[in-house]
Motif scaffolding. Structure first.
Motif, short mmCIF file in Angstrom:
data_model
loop_
_atom_site.label_atom_id
_atom_site.label_comp_id
_atom_site.label_asym_id
_atom_site.label_seq_id
_atom_site.Cartn_x
_atom_site.Cartn_y
_atom_site.Cartn_z
N PRO A 127 -4.64 -9.44 0.25
CA PRO A 127 -4.34 -10.07 1.54
C PRO A 127 -3.89 -11.52 1.37
CG PRO A 127 -6.43 -8.88 1.63
CD PRO A 127 -6.02 -8.91 0.18
N SER A 128 -3.17 -12.00 2.34
CA SER A 128 -2.60 -13.35 2.27
C SER A 128 -3.67 -14.44 2.33
CB SER A 128 -1.60 -13.55 3.42
OG SER A 128 -2.23 -13.33 4.67
N ALA A 129 -4.87 -14.12 2.80
CA ALA A 129 -5.90 -15.13 2.99
C ALA A 129 -6.87 -15.26 1.81
CB ALA A 129 -6.70 -14.84 4.27
N VAL A 130 -6.62 -14.57 0.69
CA VAL A 130 -7.55 -14.63 -0.43
C VAL A 130 -7.04 -15.58 -1.50
CG1 VAL A 130 -8.32 -12.27 0.01
CG2 VAL A 130 -6.52 -12.69 -1.68
N ASP A 277 -0.86 -8.47 7.06
CA ASP A 277 -0.79 -7.93 5.70
C ASP A 277 -0.33 -6.48 5.71
OD1 ASP A 277 -1.83 -10.30 4.42
OD2 ASP A 277 -3.80 -9.73 5.18
N LEU A 278 -0.89 -5.70 6.62
CA LEU A 278 -0.51 -4.29 6.72
C LEU A 278 0.95 -4.14 7.15
CD1 LEU A 278 -3.72 -2.85 8.39
CD2 LEU A 278 -2.83 -2.18 6.16
N ALA A 279 1.34 -4.86 8.17
CA ALA A 279 2.69 -4.73 8.69
C ALA A 279 3.74 -5.16 7.67
CB ALA A 279 2.84 -5.54 9.98
N GLY A 280 3.39 -6.15 6.84
CA GLY A 280 4.35 -6.70 5.90
C GLY A 280 4.41 -6.02 4.55
N TYR A 281 3.58 -4.99 4.33
CA TYR A 281 3.56 -4.34 3.02
C TYR A 281 4.90 -3.67 2.73
CZ TYR A 281 2.50 -1.45 -0.96
OH TYR A 281 2.54 -0.88 -2.21
N GLU A 282 5.39 -3.83 1.48
CA GLU A 282 6.62 -3.20 1.04
C GLU A 282 6.37 -2.39 -0.22
OE1 GLU A 282 9.78 -5.93 0.47
OE2 GLU A 282 9.75 -6.69 2.54
N ALA A 283 6.72 -1.11 -0.19
CA ALA A 283 6.79 -0.33 -1.43
C ALA A 283 8.00 -0.79 -2.21
CB ALA A 283 6.89 1.16 -1.10
N LYS A 284 7.93 -0.71 -3.52
CA LYS A 284 9.00 -1.24 -4.37
C LYS A 284 9.57 -0.18 -5.28
CE LYS A 284 7.14 -5.97 -4.68
NZ LYS A 284 8.29 -6.86 -4.52
N ARG A 285 10.85 -0.29 -5.55
CA ARG A 285 11.45 0.43 -6.66
C ARG A 285 11.37 -0.46 -7.88
NH1 ARG A 285 14.84 1.40 -2.38
NH2 ARG A 285 15.28 3.58 -1.83
N ARG A 286 10.87 0.08 -8.97
CA ARG A 286 10.79 -0.67 -10.23
C ARG A 286 11.73 -0.04 -11.26
NH1 ARG A 286 7.73 -5.39 -9.41
NH2 ARG A 286 5.77 -4.90 -8.31
N GLU A 287 12.09 -0.82 -12.23
CA GLU A 287 12.85 -0.28 -13.35
C GLU A 287 11.90 0.47 -14.27
OE1 GLU A 287 16.31 0.59 -15.35
OE2 GLU A 287 16.12 -0.56 -13.48
N PRO A 288 12.11 1.77 -14.48
CA PRO A 288 11.20 2.51 -15.37
C PRO A 288 11.15 1.86 -16.75
CG PRO A 288 12.68 4.00 -14.23
CD PRO A 288 13.19 2.62 -13.97
N LEU A 289 10.00 1.97 -17.38
CA LEU A 289 9.82 1.41 -18.72
C LEU A 289 9.87 2.57 -19.71
CD1 LEU A 289 9.28 -1.30 -20.11
CD2 LEU A 289 6.84 -0.79 -19.96
#
Length: 607
Positions: A127-130, A277-289
């Motif tokens: 969370p943004s407040a920690v 925090d919940l509303a702003g969550y973004e799933a990400k695409r990462r470059e596979p390793l």
């Protein structure tokens, strides 16, 4: 047909019918998927149940619970693809294996579409407040693990649903809403509590203290009995909202407000999670390793997971050690091989503790994570391994980029949990997804989405994967310290394997087990790819692990002489229960072959 599942003769409408009629194969095609409620045969009362291995011709699903596997199987049989199936499997796991994963947690998904490997990051965020003092007491000392875990402090912003939504939007074939049908039906009509869920509930203490969790899972003060028909109307209602409105139903509105209230009103240690925090969550695409090992290319998840990096280090160090005449003796990993494996693990975990964290906050050595498994670097690390062990706690991190590091070494602390799913569909698309709420039953907080109905879903304690101490004794910051918006380091190791020369898919695998996920998956890879065992034989092998300190052998699985020989080398080894939950699918000349870990209740299904 799996012997675990008995079903009625109702048939599903296959996507093949659309092909025969010449209908367009657009993403999310309007193809009917009618879930056929299975009946589950009684579970064998054993902590270690031999599994047969499963051969299929066209497609296969491997998951940690027969009902979840069956949901994915039915989706594939109806013409859905691997991404469709993994959505259905995860939603059922939320219901039937709540102690391990669910919509209140996070996941890493590896996907192969026949040409390209993709990595989807649904890891929880802080969370943004920690700040770095999140898990310190009033005197500045780290909290005991369970004091931190079973509280509102430990709950990160969940990411599984938003990540699956992202992957489905890109690759899914059946409509999103249809994929929730199995979990909703089971939640409304009920399912028999398995022996594993009962045992987990019976051994758990802190969930009993949660007002909703205690009432739902411990009626009359006792853990739900094996075979109890458990209905979860609150979860059914929540899943209906997510089916209709997507991840926004979880991250915004009444369900989100309830989640935040559960965290912020915790009876001992409330957390700071907010609606923003919940509303702003973004799933990400990462470059596979991806990295090469012997005749194969192994693709796994990059940081914030440490799994692929540490596995590649272990395997790469082993490759630079003297070849053993008998790595397997009497059907078991031999003592000389175990010595090499444990020593390679000590060195890899030393690097893990120094370098690996969320890449949005921490730069890779030399600005490239691949420096950690560079062959020359691993050859230099292998030179540190001799006939005697480096010793408990004595392995030092290396310097792959020949640069000074600004980080301190993270102290060892517990890691738990998770579930793994592997799927290969008829078109050759493959999934390896490891999913978690961290420790068993997560933060021990049940949320009902303000439905007013019984049941709900469990919240994660994923923030305890951060270092409890933000700095070392000299004040040097630890890479994996708590920071707002940061994703905690993980050990999850969803892995896709390819032939190096042809690029053909070879296998999909992974495991739960906290930090030991890395050892479980690495050993399974060696057994399948180097020793020539099939998936089931590889998963049956006993375990050996070290996180850098003492070594542990799976209790009752090795001869006493093996333990004695390792201790004579200085390993500080003892026996311990090591409960993995490996799932593996491999491509064969005739189709597919799947294995499920005998230590858990998972199965493989396919045709």
């Amino acid at each position: 047909m799996s012997p675990w599942v008995l079903r009625s003769r109702q048939r599903l409408v296959p996507l093949a019918a659309a092909l025969m009629l010449g209908l367009p194969l657009s993403v999310h095609a309007e193809v009917a998927f009618d879930y056929d409620m299975p009946e589950i045969a009684p579970e064998v009362a054993s902590d270690y149940e031999e599994k047969p291995g499963w051969a299929t011709e066209r497609f296969a699903v491997a998951a940690a619970n027969p009902l979840a596997t069956d949901a994915g199987y039915q989706v594939l049989r109806a013409g859905g693809n691997a991404v469709d199936a993994v959505v259905a499997v995860q939603m059922v796991l939320t219901l039937v294996e709540p102690q391990s994963s669910g919509i209140g947690g996070g996941a890493f998904l590896m996907h192969y579409d026949g040409e390209t490997v993709s990595a989807f990051d649904g890891r929880e965020t802080a969370p943004s407040a920690v700040d770095g003092s999140l898990f310190l007491d009033d005197s500045g000392e780290p909290l005991d693990f369970m004091d931190a875990a079973a509280s509102g402090l430990s709950v990160g912003v969940p990411g599984t649903v938003r990540m699956l939504e992202l992957a489905h939007a890109e690759h899914g074939r059946l409509p999103w809403a249809q994929l929730f049908g199995p979990a909703i039906a089971l939640a409304e009509q009920g399912f028999p509590v398995s022996r594993r869920l009962h045992t987990s509930l019976a051994e758990e203490q802190h969930l009993r203290d949660d007002p909703l969790g205690g009432a739902f899972y411990y009626p009359d003060g006792e853990a739900l009995a094996v075979g109890h028909e458990l209905r979860n109307p609150a979860l059914a209602a929540i899943l209906r909202e997510i089916a209709e409105h997507g991840s926004a139903a979880l991250h915004e509105g009444p369900i989100a407000e309830d989640l935040v209230e559960r965290v912020r009103s915790h009876h001992t240690r409330p957390g700071a999670l907010g609606l923003e925090d919940l509303a702003g969550y973004e799933a990400k695409r990462r470059e596979p390793l991806c990295g090469d090992w012997k005749a194969y290319t192994l693709c796994g998840f990059p940081p914030p997971s440490s799994g692929q990096l540490t596995i590649m280090q272990i395997l790469g160090i082993l490759e630079h050690l003297p070849e053993l005449e008998a790595p397997v003796a009497d059907g078991l990993p031999s003592e000389p091989w175990l010595h090499q494996f444990l020593e390679a693990s000590r060195l890899a975990f030393a690097d893990r503790g120094l370098y690996i964290a969320d890449p949005d906050f921490v730069e890779a050595p030399g600005s490239d994570w691949a420096t950690l498994f560079d062959p020359d670097y691993l050859a230099s690390r292998a030179e540190l391994i001799g006939e005697q062990s480096i010793g408990s706690g004595n392995a030092e991190p290396g310097n792959p980029a020949a640069l000074a590091t600004a980080w301190a070494i993270q102290p060892e602390q517990p890691e738990y949990g998770t579930s793994h799913i592997s799927i290969i569909d008829e078109q050759g698309n493959a999934i390896a997804m490891t999913t978690t709420i961290e420790a068993a039953f997560g933060a021990r907080i049940l949320a009902d989405g303000s439905t007013g109905l019984a049941g709900g879903y469990l919240l994660n304690n994923e923030l305890t994967d951060f270092s409890f101490s933000p700095t070392d004794a000299e004040g040097t910051p630890i890479a994996n310290r708590v920071e707002p918006g940061k994703r905690p380091r993980s050990s999850m190791s969803p892995t896709l394997v390819f032939e190096r020369d042809s690029g053909e898919l070879v296998a999909s695998l992974g495991s739960p087990g906290g930090a030991a996920i890395i050892h479980y998956t690495a050993k399974a890879l060696v057994a399948m790819l180097d020793w020539g065992l099939n998936a089931q034989e590889a998963l049956d092998l006993p375990h050996a692990i070290t996180l850098g300190g003492p070594a542990f052998l799976e209790e009752g699985r090795f001869p006493a002489a093996t333990l004695e020989a390792l201790n004579a080398r200085g390993h500080d080894a003892s026996e311990r229960e090591l409960v993995s939950g490996l799932q593996a699918l491999q491509v064969t000349e005739t189709g597919l072959f799947g294995g499920a870990d005998p230590r858990r209740e998972g199965v493989v299904m396919g045709e």
